[in-house]
Design a protein around this motif. Structure first.
Motif, PDB file in Angstrom:
ATOM      1  N   VAL A 179      46.096  51.694  32.696  1.00  0.00           N
ATOM      2  CA  VAL A 179      47.082  50.691  33.114  1.00  0.00           C
ATOM      3  C   VAL A 179      47.815  51.165  34.366  1.00  0.00           C
ATOM      4  N   GLY A 180      48.164  52.442  34.405  1.00  0.00           N
ATOM      5  CA  GLY A 180      48.825  52.993  35.594  1.00  0.00           C
ATOM      6  C   GLY A 180      47.933  52.895  36.827  1.00  0.00           C
ATOM      7  N   LEU A 233      45.553  50.717  37.303  1.00  0.00           N
ATOM      8  CA  LEU A 233      45.460  49.300  37.650  1.00  0.00           C
ATOM      9  C   LEU A 233      46.697  48.852  38.426  1.00  0.00           C
ATOM     10  N   LEU A 234      47.867  49.261  37.970  1.00  0.00           N
ATOM     11  CA  LEU A 234      49.093  48.891  38.684  1.00  0.00           C
ATOM     12  C   LEU A 234      49.126  49.501  40.085  1.00  0.00           C
ATOM     13  N   LEU A 235      48.659  50.720  40.225  1.00  0.00           N
ATOM     14  CA  LEU A 235      48.592  51.348  41.544  1.00  0.00           C
ATOM     15  C   LEU A 235      47.606  50.603  42.436  1.00  0.00           C
ATOM     16  N   LEU A 283      46.846  47.450  42.208  1.00  0.00           N
ATOM     17  CA  LEU A 283      47.434  46.164  42.555  1.00  0.00           C
ATOM     18  C   LEU A 283      48.391  46.278  43.731  1.00  0.00           C
ATOM     19  N   GLN A 284      49.068  47.399  43.872  1.00  0.00           N
ATOM     20  CA  GLN A 284      49.978  47.577  45.002  1.00  0.00           C
ATOM     21  C   GLN A 284      49.219  47.591  46.324  1.00  0.00           C
ATOM     22  N   TRP A 298      46.797  40.666  44.140  1.00  0.00           N
ATOM     23  CA  TRP A 298      46.352  40.019  42.914  1.00  0.00           C
ATOM     24  C   TRP A 298      45.080  39.205  43.059  1.00  0.00           C
TER      25      TRP A 298
END
Length: 68
Positions: A34-35, A37-39, A41-42, A46
């Protein structure tokens, strides 16, 4: 009597410890995914990520549902 079964090669406590350790490792791996994926996305955004996920989902569905 120890908590060993006559035909077992490990004890009940060893099985419980291994199960707990596996669950902890799974939670750590999930959190890392998840971390990441969030990185991602930055940097990417999206929309491209949603398109890629949709394509991968479609390809996975085709692979799973093909006739053998």
């Amino acid at each position: 009597m120890a908590s060993e079964y006559k035909t077992a090669i490990c004890t009940h406590e060893q099985l419980e410890n291994a199960r707990t350790k596996g669950q902890v490792i799974g939670w750590v791996q999930g959190g890392a995914a998840v971390g990441a994926l969030l990185l991602l996305l930055q940097f990417v955004g999206w929309i491209p990520l949603i398109v890629i996920a949709a394509l991968l989902t479609f390809a996975g569905f085709k692979v799973v549902s093909r006739k053998k």
